[in-house]
Motif scaffolding. Structure first.
Motif, PDB file in Angstrom:
ATOM      1  N   ASP A  92       0.846  -1.199   0.000  1.00 44.63           N
ATOM      2  CA  ASP A  92       0.000   0.000   0.000  1.00 44.63           C
ATOM      3  C   ASP A  92       0.884   1.252   0.000  1.00 44.63           C
ATOM      4  OD1 ASP A  92      -1.715   2.138   0.549  1.00 44.63           O
ATOM      5  OD2 ASP A  92      -2.987   0.959   1.888  1.00 44.63           O
ATOM      6  N   LEU A  95      -0.233   4.151   2.392  1.00 43.72           N
ATOM      7  CA  LEU A  95       0.094   3.873   3.791  1.00 43.72           C
ATOM      8  C   LEU A  95       1.585   4.092   4.040  1.00 43.72           C
ATOM      9  CD1 LEU A  95      -0.717   2.814   6.585  1.00 43.72           C
ATOM     10  CD2 LEU A  95      -0.285   0.490   5.737  1.00 43.72           C
ATOM     11  N   TYR A  98       2.243   7.809   4.227  1.00 43.71           N
ATOM     12  CA  TYR A  98       1.749   8.398   5.481  1.00 43.71           C
ATOM     13  C   TYR A  98       2.692   8.096   6.644  1.00 43.71           C
ATOM     14  CZ  TYR A  98      -0.699   8.236   9.938  1.00 43.71           C
ATOM     15  OH  TYR A  98      -1.008   8.360  11.262  1.00 43.71           O
ATOM     16  N   LYS A 141       2.247  -4.153   9.598  1.00 45.73           N
ATOM     17  CA  LYS A 141       0.876  -3.805   9.226  1.00 45.73           C
ATOM     18  C   LYS A 141      -0.081  -4.159  10.353  1.00 45.73           C
ATOM     19  CE  LYS A 141      -2.275  -2.489   6.177  1.00 45.73           C
ATOM     20  NZ  LYS A 141      -3.554  -2.942   6.693  1.00 45.73           N
ATOM     21  N   VAL A 144      -0.026  -1.283  12.825  1.00 43.36           N
ATOM     22  CA  VAL A 144      -0.718  -0.101  12.300  1.00 43.36           C
ATOM     23  C   VAL A 144      -2.226  -0.273  12.376  1.00 43.36           C
ATOM     24  CG1 VAL A 144      -1.103   1.302  10.230  1.00 43.36           C
ATOM     25  CG2 VAL A 144       1.207   0.541  10.810  1.00 43.36           C
ATOM     26  N   ASP A 145      -2.705  -1.472  12.109  1.00 45.48           N
ATOM     27  CA  ASP A 145      -4.148  -1.733  12.131  1.00 45.48           C
ATOM     28  C   ASP A 145      -4.727  -1.731  13.542  1.00 45.48           C
ATOM     29  OD1 ASP A 145      -4.227  -1.950   9.392  1.00 45.48           O
ATOM     30  OD2 ASP A 145      -4.101  -4.136   9.374  1.00 45.48           O
ATOM     31  N   SER A 293      -6.589   5.124   9.202  1.00 43.33           N
ATOM     32  CA  SER A 293      -7.249   5.002   7.894  1.00 43.33           C
ATOM     33  C   SER A 293      -7.756   6.355   7.408  1.00 43.33           C
ATOM     34  CB  SER A 293      -8.398   4.003   7.987  1.00 43.33           C
ATOM     35  OG  SER A 293      -9.347   4.407   8.971  1.00 43.33           O
ATOM     36  N   VAL A 296      -4.714   8.315   6.107  1.00 44.73           N
ATOM     37  CA  VAL A 296      -4.229   7.795   4.849  1.00 44.73           C
ATOM     38  C   VAL A 296      -5.112   8.280   3.691  1.00 44.73           C
ATOM     39  CG1 VAL A 296      -3.851   5.695   3.473  1.00 44.73           C
ATOM     40  CG2 VAL A 296      -3.129   5.787   5.868  1.00 44.73           C
TER      41      VAL A 296
END
Length: 299
Positions: A92, A95, A98, A141, A144-145, A293, A296
């Motif tokens: 991504d 992402l 960012y 990831k 981050v999520d 999110s 981003v």
């Protein structure tokens, strides 16, 4: 009328745009500079960097004070190769851009803003963050999520402090001087990533990231990290919020197992942070939570 905090956040966004290169170019350059073939399609040998890997290991056997900044950055590049040889960057691009901008802004408020700071997201569902000397920092990831922007800022500030205080460099140097790499080489040779880096560096890197730093280094990065996050305009309680999340995680959860095994207990970190912070940073808290999110999508 904007508050000072909101003005600082606006300035942060402007500075991020001014100082951060587009993600694709940033990481294209990073991958081209890493030594050798690290198991990522399209990445080929970097020539001189790969040939110098043995020299880098010899440097680590000396005192940290004898390692100048260009050599520190070279050591970091080789450790980044170890990390990227294990897990690729997430595809991504928005992402990546960012996280790179966010990290670059926070790093500009650090004690070493001039380093060639590089931030990236690894394509891994685990909850982990990694730093390497010279300004290479990666988050997964899965991490981050699981966090919001202030929490991610706290994590990045913690990792940035590891770099500015040379925690990984000192740990690697101690391991190299102890002869640990020689003991580990035999088990690593058959798994070496195409001869991209020396067997010694590969062994040291894998051992470092699987065993972690000294607890005192983690406590120092917690203390300095919350102050750095506040200085960058983010809620300093972002990192404590992450520690609250880690406190409820179980060691047998594979997504958290590496972080829990390589760091002091989250409860102990929270207690020490409470003493260190007191109410001195309360003026910087209370900012609204922002989902990553959402950020981003805005970039």
């Amino acid at each position: 009328m904007k508050t000072p905090a909101s003005l600082l956040q606006t300035a942060a966004c402007a500075a991020c745009i001014a100082f951060a290169a587009p993600a694709q170019a940033q990481f294209g350059n990073l991958l081209r500079q890493l030594p050798g073939n690290i198991g990522i399609p399209g990445v080929t040998s970097a020539g001189p960097a790969a040939a110098d890997s043995g020299d880098v290991f010899k440097l680590l056997q000396q005192s940290v004070e004898s390692i100048d900044e260009p050599k520190e950055i070279e050591i970091g590049r080789q450790l980044a190769a170890v990390l990227l040889g294990s897990k690729p960057l997430h595809p991504d691009a928005a992402l990546q851009r960012y996280v790179n901008r966010l990290g670059r802004w926070i790093s500009l408020q650090s004690a070493r803003p001039h380093l060639p700071w590089t931030f990236g997201v690894l394509d891994d569902p685990g909850f982990n963050a990694f730093a390497a000397p010279g300004g290479y920092i990666f988050v997964t990831k899965g991490l981050v999520d699981s966090v919001d922007e202030a929490e991610l800022a706290g994590i990045l500030a913690h990792e940035i402090t590891h770099v500015t205080e040379k925690h990984h460099l000192r740990a690697l140097s101690a391991k190299a001087r102890s002869g640990l790499a020689t003991q580990l080489i035999a088990s690593q040779l058959r798994n070496n990533i195409g001869g991209a880096i020396s067997a010694q560096m590969l062994a040291l890197g894998k051992n470092l990231y699987s065993s972690g730093l000294d607890q005192s280094d983690e406590f120092e990065s917690d203390r300095q990290g919350v102050a750095l996050a506040a200085r960058a305009g983010f809620d300093p309680y972002g990192l404590p919020a992450v520690l609250q999340q880690l406190r409820t995680a179980t060691p047998d959860n594979p997504l958290f197992s590496l972080t829990l095994s390589t760091h002091p207990p989250a409860q102990q970190r929270l207690e020490l942070l409470e003493v260190a912070m007191g109410n001195r940073l309360d003026a910087h808290t209370g900012k609204p939570s922002v989902a990553i999110s959402q950020r981003v999508r805005q970039r």
